[in-house]
Design an enzyme around this catalytic site. Structure first.
Site, PDB file in Angstrom:
ATOM      1  N   ASP A   1       0.849  -1.201   0.000  1.00  0.00           N
ATOM      2  CA  ASP A   1       0.000   0.000   0.000  1.00  0.00           C
ATOM      3  C   ASP A   1       0.886   1.254   0.000  1.00  0.00           C
ATOM      4  O   ASP A   1       0.842   2.044   0.940  1.00  0.00           O
ATOM      5  CB  ASP A   1      -0.957  -0.005   1.212  1.00  0.00           C
ATOM      6  CG  ASP A   1      -0.230  -0.063   2.550  1.00  0.00           C
ATOM      7  OD1 ASP A   1       0.948  -0.500   2.593  1.00  0.00           O
ATOM      8  OD2 ASP A   1      -0.832   0.332   3.573  1.00  0.00           O
TER       9      ASP A   1
ATOM     10  N   HIS B   1       9.490  -0.056   9.200  1.00  0.00           N
ATOM     11  CA  HIS B   1       8.607  -1.223   9.253  1.00  0.00           C
ATOM     12  C   HIS B   1       8.767  -2.141   8.024  1.00  0.00           C
ATOM     13  O   HIS B   1       9.149  -3.306   8.154  1.00  0.00           O
ATOM     14  CB  HIS B   1       7.149  -0.778   9.342  1.00  0.00           C
ATOM     15  CG  HIS B   1       6.847   0.139  10.479  1.00  0.00           C
ATOM     16  ND1 HIS B   1       6.955  -0.253  11.797  1.00  0.00           N
ATOM     17  CD2 HIS B   1       6.442   1.431  10.512  1.00  0.00           C
ATOM     18  CE1 HIS B   1       6.613   0.749  12.583  1.00  0.00           C
ATOM     19  NE2 HIS B   1       6.294   1.784  11.825  1.00  0.00           N
TER      20      HIS B   1
HETATM   21  O1  RIB Z   1       2.325  -0.351  11.042  1.00  0.00           O
HETATM   22  C1  RIB Z   1       3.240  -0.199  10.009  1.00  0.00           C
HETATM   23  C2  RIB Z   1       2.619  -0.545   8.681  1.00  0.00           C
HETATM   24  O2  RIB Z   1       1.518   0.323   8.493  1.00  0.00           O
HETATM   25  C3  RIB Z   1       3.506  -0.356   7.498  1.00  0.00           C
HETATM   26  O3  RIB Z   1       3.206  -1.320   6.512  1.00  0.00           O
HETATM   27  C4  RIB Z   1       3.197   1.035   7.025  1.00  0.00           C
HETATM   28  O4  RIB Z   1       3.381   1.165   5.639  1.00  0.00           O
HETATM   29  C5  RIB Z   1       1.793   1.265   7.489  1.00  0.00           C
HETATM   30  O5  RIB Z   1       0.859   1.066   6.554  1.00  0.00           O
HETATM   31 CA    CA Z   2       2.836  -0.672   4.186  1.00  0.00          CA
END
Ligand code: RIB
Ligand code: CA
Length: 312
Positions: free
Chosen positions: A9, A239
């Protein structure tokens, strides 16, 4: 080489993960699938197409879910990734069109074409993976493994004290993915919030790799602002790239093998916890953060050369 599809995303940290995978010699990025989450799905598809073009990958991008399986669509977090997904940057304009197949069809057919060879790394809500399981139950045998960025097992969530964003955005899908009989590695906030990258790090990769590092350095400034305001750090959590780095450098992580359950509704909807009767997942619970960061920065710093975007 690991054949890899990233379900995404995009999203600032998604862009980091995709461009890391594109540039890494151990990974063969063979496709992207888009999903709502950080941005609406049409924006996610557009951004994924543009990233593939930026890195000159020539790979398909298949559009996926616009809404969660059961619950209503939550607001997109434009205060984290910007309205267009890449921070302050204006809308990107890819020249290619998406693959005609849905994300679920693309995942199913690509895994079936090379049984046991294709890894799926999901770095957004798990709606497309749940749809692929419903469309083609054999995908549990055809996919080599699934790596998920999501969850918060023994640390607070990031959308509220209970839940991490990717799971919170579609808990029903996450529960189906965890219940399926395929090898799942879960990379959650327990470790991704331990890996920080700072302004000097991105400034350096922008100098070393002006195309790929330069784009990320521009996009990440807005993400830094969010982290300064919300988390009081001068930098950002890594992340999504950390999830991909479990594939290239699995030895930098400690894992716990255990079933993971998802709270489906109520005040704690989207919470992940150890327990339940799902097959055991491999959950990353420890990380050599400095080594993960070095691995990311080295790979992105060499990305322009690795991708043939300039002469070495
Ligand atoms: O919590 C972190 C996730 O949520 C990652 O994938 C970041 O892109 C957000 O969408
Ligand atoms: Ca993401």
């Amino acid at each position: 080489m690991i054949k890899l599809i990233i379900d995404t995303d995009p999203g600032v940290d998604d862009a980091m993960a995709i461009l890391y995978a594109a540039a890494h010699p151990k990974l063969e990025l063979i496709g992207l699938t888009s999903v709502f989450g950080n941005v609406p799905v049409a924006t996610a598809t557009r951004n994924a197409l543009w990233l593939a073009e930026l890195a000159r990958l020539g790979i398909p991008v298949a559009e996926g879910a616009a809404v969660p399986l059961e619950q209503p669509l939550r607001p997109h977090p434009d205060f984290v990734h910007g309205i267009e997904g890449f921070g302050h940057l204006p809308p990107v304009t890819p020249s290619q069109q998406p693959d005609p197949r849905s994300a679920a069809q693309f995942l199913s057919e690509t895994c079936a074409a090379s049984p046991g060879e294709v890894t799926i790394c999901a770095i957004g809500p798990l709606s497309n993976l749940a749809a692929a399981l419903a469309l083609d139950p054999a995908i549990v045998r055809n996919a080599a493994q699934v790596v998920v960025m999501g969850g918060a097992l023994e640390t607070p969530g990031n959308v509220n004290e209970h839940a991490e964003a990717n799971i919170w955005n579609d808990p029903d899908a996450a529960a189906k993915v965890f219940a399926a009989d395929w090898p799942v590695t879960l990379v959650g906030l327990d470790i991704t919030e331990v890996v920080h990258c700072g302004p000097d790090d991105f400034a350096r990769v922008a100098r070393n790799a002006p195309v790929i590092g330069g784009f990320l350095n521009d996009a990440v400034q807005f993400y830094f602002d969010f982290h300064r305001a919300r988390h009081d750090i001068d930098g950002c959590h890594m992340h999504d790239p950390t999830a991909v780095i479990t594939l290239t450098d699995p030895g930098l992580f400690e894992y716990r093998e255990a079933p993971v359950q998802v709270t489906l509704d109520g005040e704690t909807a989207g919470r992940t916890s150890f327990g339940g009767d799902c097959p055991a997942a491999r959950v990353a619970m420890g990380v050599e953060a400095q080594s993960v960061l070095a691995e990311f920065l080295d790979t992105i710093g060499q990305a322009d050369t690795a991708l043939g975007l300039r002469q070495s």
